[in-house]
Write a protein that holds these residues in place. Structure first.
Motif, PDB file in Angstrom:
ATOM      1  N   ALA A 279      -0.397   2.556  -0.368  1.00  0.00           N
ATOM      2  CA  ALA A 279       0.791   3.156   0.268  1.00  0.00           C
ATOM      3  C   ALA A 279       0.396   3.825   1.580  1.00  0.00           C
ATOM      4  O   ALA A 279       1.103   3.714   2.598  1.00  0.00           O
ATOM      5  CB  ALA A 279       1.437   4.155  -0.684  1.00  0.00           C
ATOM      6  N   LEU A 280      -0.745   4.492   1.564  1.00  0.00           N
ATOM      7  CA  LEU A 280      -1.236   5.173   2.766  1.00  0.00           C
ATOM      8  C   LEU A 280      -1.484   4.161   3.894  1.00  0.00           C
ATOM      9  O   LEU A 280      -1.058   4.353   5.041  1.00  0.00           O
ATOM     10  CB  LEU A 280      -2.549   5.881   2.397  1.00  0.00           C
ATOM     11  N   ALA A 281      -2.180   3.072   3.558  1.00  0.00           N
ATOM     12  CA  ALA A 281      -2.498   2.065   4.569  1.00  0.00           C
ATOM     13  C   ALA A 281      -1.217   1.424   5.102  1.00  0.00           C
ATOM     14  O   ALA A 281      -1.045   1.251   6.315  1.00  0.00           O
ATOM     15  CB  ALA A 281      -3.419   0.999   3.973  1.00  0.00           C
ATOM     16  N   ARG A 282      -0.328   1.092   4.185  1.00  0.00           N
ATOM     17  CA  ARG A 282       0.934   0.444   4.600  1.00  0.00           C
ATOM     18  C   ARG A 282       1.730   1.354   5.536  1.00  0.00           C
ATOM     19  O   ARG A 282       2.293   0.896   6.525  1.00  0.00           O
ATOM     20  CB  ARG A 282       1.766   0.118   3.361  1.00  0.00           C
ATOM     21  N   ALA A 283       1.765   2.650   5.201  1.00  0.00           N
ATOM     22  CA  ALA A 283       2.533   3.584   6.037  1.00  0.00           C
ATOM     23  C   ALA A 283       1.965   3.635   7.448  1.00  0.00           C
ATOM     24  O   ALA A 283       2.691   3.893   8.416  1.00  0.00           O
ATOM     25  CB  ALA A 283       2.514   4.973   5.401  1.00  0.00           C
ATOM     26  N   ARG A 284       0.656   3.366   7.580  1.00  0.00           N
ATOM     27  CA  ARG A 284       0.036   3.394   8.924  1.00  0.00           C
ATOM     28  C   ARG A 284      -0.017   2.008   9.563  1.00  0.00           C
ATOM     29  O   ARG A 284      -0.609   1.848  10.624  1.00  0.00           O
ATOM     30  CB  ARG A 284      -1.420   3.866   8.798  1.00  0.00           C
ATOM     31  N   GLY A 285       0.456   0.997   8.843  1.00  0.00           N
ATOM     32  CA  GLY A 285       0.388  -0.367   9.376  1.00  0.00           C
ATOM     33  C   GLY A 285      -1.024  -0.929   9.384  1.00  0.00           C
ATOM     34  O   GLY A 285      -1.356  -1.813  10.179  1.00  0.00           O
ATOM     35  N   ILE A 286      -1.878  -0.429   8.477  1.00  0.00           N
ATOM     36  CA  ILE A 286      -3.268  -0.899   8.423  1.00  0.00           C
ATOM     37  C   ILE A 286      -3.416  -1.861   7.241  1.00  0.00           C
ATOM     38  O   ILE A 286      -3.098  -1.501   6.103  1.00  0.00           O
ATOM     39  CB  ILE A 286      -4.231   0.301   8.232  1.00  0.00           C
ATOM     40  N   PRO A 287      -3.904  -3.081   7.480  1.00  0.00           N
ATOM     41  CA  PRO A 287      -4.100  -4.014   6.362  1.00  0.00           C
ATOM     42  C   PRO A 287      -5.149  -3.472   5.387  1.00  0.00           C
ATOM     43  O   PRO A 287      -6.103  -2.804   5.799  1.00  0.00           O
ATOM     44  CB  PRO A 287      -4.601  -5.285   7.044  1.00  0.00           C
ATOM     45  N   ILE A 288      -4.970  -3.775   4.105  1.00  0.00           N
ATOM     46  CA  ILE A 288      -5.895  -3.252   3.090  1.00  0.00           C
ATOM     47  C   ILE A 288      -6.391  -4.373   2.181  1.00  0.00           C
ATOM     48  O   ILE A 288      -5.609  -5.193   1.683  1.00  0.00           O
ATOM     49  CB  ILE A 288      -5.252  -2.089   2.281  1.00  0.00           C
ATOM     50  N   LEU A 289      -7.706  -4.379   2.011  1.00  0.00           N
ATOM     51  CA  LEU A 289      -8.375  -5.291   1.072  1.00  0.00           C
ATOM     52  C   LEU A 289      -8.886  -4.454  -0.091  1.00  0.00           C
ATOM     53  O   LEU A 289      -9.627  -3.495   0.115  1.00  0.00           O
ATOM     54  CB  LEU A 289      -9.549  -5.995   1.770  1.00  0.00           C
ATOM     55  N   VAL A 290      -8.481  -4.828  -1.304  1.00  0.00           N
ATOM     56  CA  VAL A 290      -8.984  -4.129  -2.492  1.00  0.00           C
ATOM     57  C   VAL A 290     -10.095  -4.977  -3.101  1.00  0.00           C
ATOM     58  O   VAL A 290      -9.892  -6.156  -3.406  1.00  0.00           O
ATOM     59  CB  VAL A 290      -7.859  -3.895  -3.529  1.00  0.00           C
ATOM     60  N   ASP A 291     -11.269  -4.360  -3.255  1.00  0.00           N
ATOM     61  CA  ASP A 291     -12.384  -5.021  -3.930  1.00  0.00           C
ATOM     62  C   ASP A 291     -12.236  -4.722  -5.423  1.00  0.00           C
ATOM     63  O   ASP A 291     -12.652  -3.682  -5.907  1.00  0.00           O
ATOM     64  CB  ASP A 291     -13.710  -4.490  -3.386  1.00  0.00           C
ATOM     65  N   GLY A 292     -11.618  -5.685  -6.114  1.00  0.00           N
ATOM     66  CA  GLY A 292     -11.367  -5.502  -7.547  1.00  0.00           C
ATOM     67  C   GLY A 292     -12.389  -6.234  -8.397  1.00  0.00           C
ATOM     68  O   GLY A 292     -12.013  -6.812  -9.433  1.00  0.00           O
ATOM     69  N   ALA A 293     -13.650  -6.191  -7.983  1.00  0.00           N
ATOM     70  CA  ALA A 293     -14.689  -6.905  -8.750  1.00  0.00           C
ATOM     71  C   ALA A 293     -14.625  -6.551 -10.243  1.00  0.00           C
ATOM     72  O   ALA A 293     -14.855  -7.392 -11.103  1.00  0.00           O
ATOM     73  CB  ALA A 293     -16.073  -6.590  -8.187  1.00  0.00           C
ATOM     74  N   HIS A 294     -14.322  -5.272 -10.539  1.00  0.00           N
ATOM     75  CA  HIS A 294     -14.253  -4.829 -11.934  1.00  0.00           C
ATOM     76  C   HIS A 294     -12.826  -4.694 -12.442  1.00  0.00           C
ATOM     77  O   HIS A 294     -12.633  -4.262 -13.587  1.00  0.00           O
ATOM     78  CB  HIS A 294     -14.901  -3.440 -12.075  1.00  0.00           C
ATOM     79  N   GLY A 295     -11.838  -5.020 -11.612  1.00  0.00           N
ATOM     80  CA  GLY A 295     -10.468  -4.686 -11.984  1.00  0.00           C
ATOM     81  C   GLY A 295      -9.886  -5.478 -13.146  1.00  0.00           C
ATOM     82  O   GLY A 295      -9.571  -4.927 -14.205  1.00  0.00           O
ATOM     83  N   PRO A 296      -9.750  -6.828 -12.966  1.00  0.00           N
ATOM     84  CA  PRO A 296      -9.030  -7.599 -13.991  1.00  0.00           C
ATOM     85  C   PRO A 296      -9.673  -7.474 -15.370  1.00  0.00           C
ATOM     86  O   PRO A 296     -10.878  -7.679 -15.524  1.00  0.00           O
ATOM     87  CB  PRO A 296      -9.141  -9.041 -13.465  1.00  0.00           C
ATOM     88  N   GLY A 297      -8.868  -7.138 -16.332  1.00  0.00           N
ATOM     89  CA  GLY A 297      -9.369  -6.975 -17.695  1.00  0.00           C
ATOM     90  C   GLY A 297      -9.713  -5.535 -18.026  1.00  0.00           C
ATOM     91  O   GLY A 297      -9.694  -5.139 -19.183  1.00  0.00           O
TER      92      GLY A 297
END
Ligand SMILES: Cc1ncc(COP(=O)(O)O)c(C=O)c1O
Length: 381
Positions: free
Chosen positions: A177-195
Protein backbone atom coordinates in the motif's frame (compact mmCIF):
# COMPACT_ATOMS: atom_id res chain seq x y z
CA UNK A 1 -4.51 -36.97 12.46
CA UNK A 2 -1.35 -36.94 14.52
CA UNK A 3 1.59 -35.34 12.78
CA UNK A 4 5.20 -35.68 13.93
CA UNK A 5 7.30 -38.84 13.78
CA UNK A 6 4.47 -40.87 12.24
CA UNK A 7 4.69 -38.60 9.20
CA UNK A 8 8.43 -38.87 8.69
CA UNK A 9 7.84 -42.00 6.61
CA UNK A 10 5.94 -39.96 4.06
CA UNK A 11 9.31 -38.38 3.31
CA UNK A 12 12.70 -39.98 2.73
CA UNK A 13 14.68 -38.73 5.70
CA UNK A 14 17.76 -40.52 6.92
CA UNK A 15 17.10 -42.05 10.33
CA UNK A 16 18.35 -40.34 13.47
CA UNK A 17 18.46 -36.71 12.36
CA UNK A 18 16.41 -34.01 14.06
CA UNK A 19 15.56 -32.17 10.86
CA UNK A 20 14.84 -28.57 11.88
CA UNK A 21 15.60 -26.94 8.55
CA UNK A 22 12.66 -27.34 6.24
CA UNK A 23 13.21 -23.70 5.37
CA UNK A 24 16.39 -23.99 3.34
CA UNK A 25 15.50 -26.63 0.77
CA UNK A 26 12.11 -28.03 1.79
CA UNK A 27 11.49 -31.77 1.92
CA UNK A 28 9.67 -33.63 -0.83
CA UNK A 29 7.02 -36.23 0.04
CA UNK A 30 7.50 -39.70 -1.45
CA UNK A 31 4.30 -39.39 -3.44
CA UNK A 32 5.68 -36.27 -5.14
CA UNK A 33 9.02 -37.96 -5.83
CA UNK A 34 7.07 -40.80 -7.42
CA UNK A 35 5.25 -38.33 -9.65
CA UNK A 36 8.59 -36.83 -10.73
CA UNK A 37 9.91 -40.33 -11.47
CA UNK A 38 6.79 -41.05 -13.52
CA UNK A 39 7.30 -37.93 -15.62
CA UNK A 40 11.00 -38.70 -16.06
CA UNK A 41 10.02 -42.08 -17.42
CA UNK A 42 7.64 -40.43 -19.90
CA UNK A 43 10.47 -38.12 -20.94
CA UNK A 44 12.89 -40.97 -21.54
CA UNK A 45 10.66 -43.45 -23.34
CA UNK A 46 9.71 -40.97 -26.07
CA UNK A 47 11.49 -37.62 -25.70
CA UNK A 48 9.89 -35.95 -28.72
CA UNK A 49 6.36 -36.89 -27.69
CA UNK A 50 7.13 -35.72 -24.17
CA UNK A 51 8.46 -32.28 -25.09
CA UNK A 52 6.22 -31.52 -28.03
CA UNK A 53 2.91 -32.96 -26.88
CA UNK A 54 2.86 -33.84 -23.20
CA UNK A 55 4.76 -30.92 -21.74
CA UNK A 56 2.62 -28.08 -23.17
CA UNK A 57 -0.58 -29.68 -21.89
CA UNK A 58 0.77 -30.75 -18.50
CA UNK A 59 2.55 -27.46 -17.91
CA UNK A 60 -0.68 -25.55 -18.55
CA UNK A 61 -2.48 -27.87 -16.12
CA UNK A 62 0.20 -27.34 -13.49
CA UNK A 63 -0.03 -23.58 -13.93
CA UNK A 64 -3.82 -23.66 -13.58
CA UNK A 65 -3.52 -25.73 -10.38
CA UNK A 66 -0.91 -23.41 -8.91
CA UNK A 67 -2.89 -20.32 -9.91
CA UNK A 68 -5.95 -21.70 -8.13
CA UNK A 69 -3.92 -22.20 -4.95
CA UNK A 70 -2.53 -18.65 -5.14
CA UNK A 71 -5.75 -17.02 -6.38
CA UNK A 72 -3.93 -15.74 -9.43
CA UNK A 73 -4.65 -15.40 -13.11
CA UNK A 74 -2.66 -18.25 -14.76
CA UNK A 75 -1.61 -15.88 -17.56
CA UNK A 76 0.46 -13.94 -15.03
CA UNK A 77 2.48 -16.94 -13.85
CA UNK A 78 5.80 -17.95 -15.39
CA UNK A 79 7.56 -21.07 -14.21
CA UNK A 80 11.18 -20.67 -13.10
CA UNK A 81 13.57 -23.03 -11.31
CA UNK A 82 13.78 -21.03 -8.12
CA UNK A 83 13.00 -17.69 -6.51
CA UNK A 84 16.46 -16.39 -7.39
CA UNK A 85 15.73 -16.93 -11.08
CA UNK A 86 12.36 -15.21 -10.71
CA UNK A 87 13.90 -12.16 -9.02
CA UNK A 88 16.57 -12.00 -11.74
CA UNK A 89 13.89 -12.07 -14.42
CA UNK A 90 12.13 -9.07 -12.90
CA UNK A 91 15.31 -7.12 -12.25
CA UNK A 92 16.59 -7.80 -15.77
CA UNK A 93 13.30 -6.65 -17.30
CA UNK A 94 13.21 -3.21 -15.69
CA UNK A 95 14.54 -0.31 -17.73
CA UNK A 96 16.90 1.27 -15.23
CA UNK A 97 18.12 4.83 -15.46
CA UNK A 98 21.30 6.25 -13.97
CA UNK A 99 20.52 7.67 -10.53
CA UNK A 100 17.57 5.31 -9.87
CA UNK A 101 17.57 3.58 -6.49
CA UNK A 102 16.28 0.17 -5.45
CA UNK A 103 15.11 0.16 -1.87
CA UNK A 104 15.24 -3.10 0.02
CA UNK A 105 15.88 -3.97 3.66
CA UNK A 106 18.82 -5.19 5.69
CA UNK A 107 17.08 -8.61 5.81
CA UNK A 108 17.31 -9.14 2.04
CA UNK A 109 18.57 -12.52 0.81
CA UNK A 110 22.16 -12.16 -0.30
CA UNK A 111 21.68 -13.76 -3.73
CA UNK A 112 18.92 -11.27 -4.45
CA UNK A 113 21.07 -8.42 -3.13
CA UNK A 114 23.71 -9.46 -5.65
CA UNK A 115 21.14 -9.64 -8.45
CA UNK A 116 20.07 -6.05 -7.68
CA UNK A 117 23.69 -4.95 -7.72
CA UNK A 118 24.21 -6.63 -11.07
CA UNK A 119 21.10 -5.67 -13.03
CA UNK A 120 20.42 -2.22 -11.59
CA UNK A 121 24.11 -1.44 -11.11
CA UNK A 122 24.85 -1.93 -14.83
CA UNK A 123 22.75 1.13 -15.61
CA UNK A 124 24.11 3.25 -12.78
CA UNK A 125 21.25 2.59 -10.36
CA UNK A 126 22.11 2.03 -6.70
CA UNK A 127 20.94 -0.14 -3.85
CA UNK A 128 19.61 1.31 -0.60
CA UNK A 129 19.09 -1.03 2.35
CA UNK A 130 16.64 0.22 4.95
CA UNK A 131 17.98 -0.96 8.28
CA UNK A 132 15.11 -2.94 9.80
CA UNK A 133 16.00 -3.64 13.44
CA UNK A 134 16.28 -7.19 14.67
CA UNK A 135 15.01 -8.23 17.19
CA UNK A 136 11.98 -6.70 15.59
CA UNK A 137 10.12 -3.79 17.16
CA UNK A 138 6.96 -4.69 15.25
CA UNK A 139 5.12 -3.78 12.07
CA UNK A 140 4.87 -0.03 12.61
CA UNK A 141 8.62 0.18 13.01
CA UNK A 142 9.23 -1.78 9.80
CA UNK A 143 6.84 0.37 7.77
CA UNK A 144 8.37 3.57 9.16
CA UNK A 145 11.94 2.46 8.39
CA UNK A 146 11.07 1.45 4.83
CA UNK A 147 9.06 4.62 4.24
CA UNK A 148 11.99 6.76 5.36
CA UNK A 149 14.18 5.16 2.68
CA UNK A 150 11.84 5.97 -0.22
CA UNK A 151 12.61 9.03 -2.35
CA UNK A 152 11.45 10.38 -5.72
CA UNK A 153 14.41 8.46 -7.26
CA UNK A 154 13.18 5.10 -5.96
CA UNK A 155 12.48 2.98 -9.03
CA UNK A 156 11.69 -0.25 -7.17
CA UNK A 157 10.88 -1.43 -3.66
CA UNK A 158 11.90 -5.05 -3.10
CA UNK A 159 10.78 -6.67 0.15
CA UNK A 160 10.85 -10.20 1.45
CA UNK A 161 7.56 -11.81 2.36
CA UNK A 162 9.43 -13.85 4.97
CA UNK A 163 13.11 -13.08 5.49
CA UNK A 164 15.58 -15.92 5.20
CA UNK A 165 17.87 -15.74 8.21
CA UNK A 166 15.70 -13.76 10.62
CA UNK A 167 12.45 -15.54 9.60
CA UNK A 168 10.62 -12.25 10.08
CA UNK A 169 7.22 -12.12 8.34
CA UNK A 170 7.07 -8.68 6.76
CA UNK A 171 3.80 -6.70 6.70
CA UNK A 172 3.67 -6.85 2.93
CA UNK A 173 0.08 -5.63 2.72
CA UNK A 174 1.10 -2.37 4.34
CA UNK A 175 4.34 -2.13 2.37
CA UNK A 176 2.53 -2.69 -0.93
CA UNK A 177 0.00 0.00 0.00
CA UNK A 178 2.87 2.34 0.86
CA UNK A 179 4.63 1.73 -2.47
CA UNK A 180 1.41 2.06 -4.46
CA UNK A 181 0.56 5.35 -2.75
CA UNK A 182 3.95 6.70 -3.89
CA UNK A 183 3.69 5.23 -7.39
CA UNK A 184 6.70 2.98 -6.75
CA UNK A 185 6.62 -0.53 -8.27
CA UNK A 186 7.08 -3.32 -5.71
CA UNK A 187 8.56 -6.79 -6.05
CA UNK A 188 7.83 -9.20 -3.21
CA UNK A 189 10.41 -11.93 -2.69
CA UNK A 190 8.11 -14.69 -1.51
CA UNK A 191 10.70 -17.47 -1.56
CA UNK A 192 9.16 -18.77 1.70
CA UNK A 193 5.63 -17.47 1.20
CA UNK A 194 3.47 -20.08 -0.56
CA UNK A 195 2.42 -22.79 1.84
CA UNK A 196 3.62 -20.91 4.92
CA UNK A 197 1.35 -17.87 4.81
CA UNK A 198 -1.77 -17.18 2.78
CA UNK A 199 -0.73 -15.91 -0.62
CA UNK A 200 -3.60 -14.32 -2.52
CA UNK A 201 -2.01 -12.72 -5.53
CA UNK A 202 -5.16 -10.98 -6.74
CA UNK A 203 -5.76 -9.41 -3.36
CA UNK A 204 -2.26 -8.33 -2.38
CA UNK A 205 -1.68 -6.23 -5.48
CA UNK A 206 2.11 -6.46 -5.80
CA UNK A 207 3.60 -5.57 -9.17
CA UNK A 208 5.62 -8.81 -9.14
CA UNK A 209 5.79 -11.72 -6.73
CA UNK A 210 8.34 -14.53 -6.87
CA UNK A 211 7.72 -17.70 -4.90
CA UNK A 212 9.13 -21.16 -4.40
CA UNK A 213 7.01 -24.28 -4.48
CA UNK A 214 9.97 -26.35 -3.30
CA UNK A 215 10.01 -24.93 0.21
CA UNK A 216 6.59 -24.92 1.91
CA UNK A 217 4.32 -26.26 -0.85
CA UNK A 218 6.01 -29.70 -0.90
CA UNK A 219 6.99 -29.22 -4.55
CA UNK A 220 9.99 -30.91 -6.15
CA UNK A 221 13.17 -28.87 -6.09
CA UNK A 222 13.32 -26.64 -9.13
CA UNK A 223 9.63 -25.69 -8.97
CA UNK A 224 9.10 -21.98 -8.52
CA UNK A 225 7.27 -19.14 -10.23
CA UNK A 226 7.32 -15.47 -11.02
CA UNK A 227 4.02 -13.60 -11.10
CA UNK A 228 3.43 -10.27 -12.81
CA UNK A 229 0.45 -7.92 -12.54
CA UNK A 230 -1.33 -7.45 -15.91
CA UNK A 231 0.40 -4.15 -16.72
CA UNK A 232 3.87 -5.74 -16.43
CA UNK A 233 3.28 -8.97 -18.33
CA UNK A 234 4.39 -7.85 -21.79
CA UNK A 235 7.62 -6.39 -20.45
CA UNK A 236 8.65 -9.32 -18.20
CA UNK A 237 11.10 -11.68 -19.88
CA UNK A 238 13.14 -14.62 -18.64
CA UNK A 239 16.86 -13.81 -18.59
CA UNK A 240 17.26 -16.54 -21.22
CA UNK A 241 15.49 -15.44 -24.40
CA UNK A 242 14.21 -18.26 -26.58
CA UNK A 243 11.48 -19.27 -29.06
CA UNK A 244 8.61 -17.72 -27.13
CA UNK A 245 10.00 -14.19 -27.26
CA UNK A 246 7.26 -11.64 -27.69
CA UNK A 247 4.51 -14.27 -27.51
CA UNK A 248 3.39 -13.51 -23.99
CA UNK A 249 4.65 -14.23 -20.51
CA UNK A 250 3.70 -17.88 -20.22
CA UNK A 251 5.12 -18.87 -23.60
CA UNK A 252 8.35 -17.02 -22.91
CA UNK A 253 8.86 -18.73 -19.55
CA UNK A 254 7.62 -22.15 -20.65
CA UNK A 255 10.46 -22.58 -23.09
CA UNK A 256 13.92 -21.26 -22.30
CA UNK A 257 15.66 -24.09 -24.15
CA UNK A 258 15.66 -27.81 -23.52
CA UNK A 259 15.53 -28.65 -19.82
CA UNK A 260 13.98 -31.06 -17.36
CA UNK A 261 10.39 -29.87 -16.86
CA UNK A 262 9.41 -32.60 -14.42
CA UNK A 263 9.51 -30.47 -11.23
CA UNK A 264 6.64 -28.31 -12.53
CA UNK A 265 4.80 -31.25 -14.04
CA UNK A 266 4.69 -32.91 -10.62
CA UNK A 267 3.31 -29.78 -8.94
CA UNK A 268 -0.34 -30.89 -9.07
CA UNK A 269 0.63 -33.93 -6.99
CA UNK A 270 2.35 -31.69 -4.43
CA UNK A 271 -0.69 -29.42 -4.29
CA UNK A 272 -2.97 -32.43 -3.88
CA UNK A 273 -0.76 -33.69 -1.04
CA UNK A 274 -1.26 -30.52 0.98
CA UNK A 275 -4.91 -30.12 -0.08
CA UNK A 276 -5.72 -33.63 1.15
CA UNK A 277 -4.22 -32.89 4.55
CA UNK A 278 -5.66 -29.37 4.58
CA UNK A 279 -3.53 -26.21 4.49
CA UNK A 280 -5.27 -24.90 7.61
CA UNK A 281 -4.50 -28.07 9.51
CA UNK A 282 -0.87 -27.94 8.43
CA UNK A 283 -0.65 -24.31 9.51
CA UNK A 284 -2.29 -24.98 12.86
CA UNK A 285 0.14 -27.81 13.60
CA UNK A 286 3.23 -25.95 12.48
CA UNK A 287 2.37 -22.76 14.33
CA UNK A 288 1.48 -24.52 17.56
CA UNK A 289 4.59 -26.69 17.43
CA UNK A 290 6.78 -23.69 16.67
CA UNK A 291 5.37 -21.79 19.64
CA UNK A 292 6.06 -24.72 21.99
CA UNK A 293 9.54 -25.23 20.56
CA UNK A 294 10.47 -21.57 20.87
CA UNK A 295 9.27 -21.43 24.47
CA UNK A 296 11.23 -24.58 25.34
CA UNK A 297 14.47 -23.37 23.76
CA UNK A 298 14.14 -19.85 25.16
CA UNK A 299 13.77 -21.33 28.65
CA UNK A 300 16.79 -23.62 28.34
CA UNK A 301 19.06 -21.12 26.64
CA UNK A 302 17.94 -18.06 28.62
CA UNK A 303 17.61 -16.10 25.37
CA UNK A 304 14.77 -14.96 23.14
CA UNK A 305 13.39 -15.36 19.66
CA UNK A 306 13.89 -12.31 17.43
CA UNK A 307 10.25 -11.76 16.58
CA UNK A 308 6.93 -11.86 18.43
CA UNK A 309 4.54 -14.74 17.62
CA UNK A 310 2.38 -12.40 15.52
CA UNK A 311 5.29 -11.88 13.09
CA UNK A 312 6.13 -15.58 12.74
CA UNK A 313 5.18 -18.15 10.16
CA UNK A 314 6.59 -21.68 10.44
CA UNK A 315 10.11 -20.55 11.37
CA UNK A 316 11.76 -18.62 14.17
CA UNK A 317 15.29 -17.42 14.83
CA UNK A 318 16.31 -17.80 18.47
CA UNK A 319 19.36 -16.07 19.84
CA UNK A 320 22.08 -18.51 20.88
CA UNK A 321 23.84 -18.22 24.22
CA UNK A 322 27.00 -16.18 23.71
CA UNK A 323 30.01 -18.48 23.53
CA UNK A 324 32.32 -16.45 21.34
CA UNK A 325 32.42 -14.01 18.44
CA UNK A 326 29.24 -13.74 16.34
CA UNK A 327 30.98 -14.24 13.00
CA UNK A 328 29.85 -16.17 9.92
CA UNK A 329 32.73 -18.61 10.55
CA UNK A 330 31.55 -19.25 14.10
CA UNK A 331 28.00 -19.76 12.79
CA UNK A 332 29.24 -22.49 10.45
CA UNK A 333 31.24 -24.09 13.28
CA UNK A 334 28.15 -24.09 15.51
CA UNK A 335 26.03 -25.66 12.78
CA UNK A 336 28.64 -28.36 12.20
CA UNK A 337 28.98 -29.01 15.93
CA UNK A 338 25.23 -29.48 16.34
CA UNK A 339 25.10 -31.80 13.36
CA UNK A 340 28.21 -33.82 14.12
CA UNK A 341 27.62 -34.29 17.86
CA UNK A 342 23.84 -34.33 18.14
CA UNK A 343 22.47 -35.12 14.68
CA UNK A 344 20.61 -31.81 14.57
CA UNK A 345 20.17 -30.11 11.22
CA UNK A 346 19.57 -26.45 12.00
CA UNK A 347 20.96 -23.34 10.31
CA UNK A 348 22.92 -20.87 12.41
CA UNK A 349 23.31 -17.27 11.26
CA UNK A 350 25.28 -14.25 12.42
CA UNK A 351 22.99 -11.22 12.36
CA UNK A 352 23.27 -7.89 14.14
CA UNK A 353 26.17 -8.95 16.37
CA UNK A 354 24.62 -12.19 17.63
CA UNK A 355 24.26 -15.79 16.52
CA UNK A 356 20.79 -17.14 15.82
CA UNK A 357 19.52 -20.67 15.31
CA UNK A 358 16.61 -20.66 12.86
CA UNK A 359 14.22 -23.50 13.55
CA UNK A 360 11.49 -24.66 11.15
CA UNK A 361 8.31 -26.55 12.02
CA UNK A 362 6.77 -28.96 9.54
CA UNK A 363 4.32 -31.85 9.72
CA UNK A 364 7.07 -34.44 10.27
CA UNK A 365 8.47 -32.59 13.31
CA UNK A 366 7.59 -33.08 16.96
CA UNK A 367 8.70 -31.52 20.21
CA UNK A 368 11.41 -34.13 20.83
CA UNK A 369 13.29 -32.82 17.78
CA UNK A 370 13.60 -29.43 19.47
CA UNK A 371 14.40 -30.89 22.90
CA UNK A 372 17.59 -32.20 21.38
CA UNK A 373 18.52 -28.67 20.35
CA UNK A 374 17.43 -27.15 23.67
CA UNK A 375 19.66 -29.60 25.57
CA UNK A 376 22.73 -29.29 23.33
CA UNK A 377 25.88 -27.67 24.65
CA UNK A 378 28.89 -26.33 22.80
CA UNK A 379 32.46 -25.40 23.58
CA UNK A 380 33.53 -21.78 23.98
CA UNK A 381 35.44 -20.53 20.91
C1 LIG B 1 14.02 -14.53 1.05
C2 LIG B 1 14.66 -15.51 0.11
N1 LIG B 1 14.84 -15.16 -1.17
C3 LIG B 1 15.37 -16.01 -2.06
C4 LIG B 1 15.78 -17.27 -1.68
C5 LIG B 1 16.39 -18.15 -2.71
O1 LIG B 1 15.61 -19.28 -2.95
P1 LIG B 1 16.10 -20.26 -4.09
O2 LIG B 1 17.40 -20.82 -3.65
O3 LIG B 1 15.05 -21.28 -4.20
O4 LIG B 1 16.25 -19.43 -5.31
C6 LIG B 1 15.64 -17.68 -0.36
C7 LIG B 1 16.08 -19.00 0.05
O5 LIG B 1 16.03 -19.40 1.18
C8 LIG B 1 15.06 -16.77 0.56
O6 LIG B 1 14.89 -17.11 1.84
Amino acid sequence: MTFGAAWRDRFRFEAGIAYLNHGSFGAVPRVVLDAVAGWRERMEVEPVRHFSREVPVALAQARTALAARLNADPDGIGFVENATAGANAVLASIEWRPGDTVVTTSHVYNAVRNAIRHWAGRAGATLVEADVPFPSGGEDEIVAVVEAALTPRTRLLLVDHIASSTALVFPIGRLIALARARGIPILVDGAHGPGMVDVDLRAIGADWYVGNCHKWLFGPRGSAFVYAAPEHRASLHPPVISHGYGQGLTREFDWVGTRDMTPWLALPTALDFSAEIGPQRIAAHNRALLAEAVALIERRWGTQAGVAPSQRGFMAAIQMPRTGAATPERAIAMHDHLFDHYGIEVPVFAFGGALWARISAQIYNELDDYRRLADATWPAS
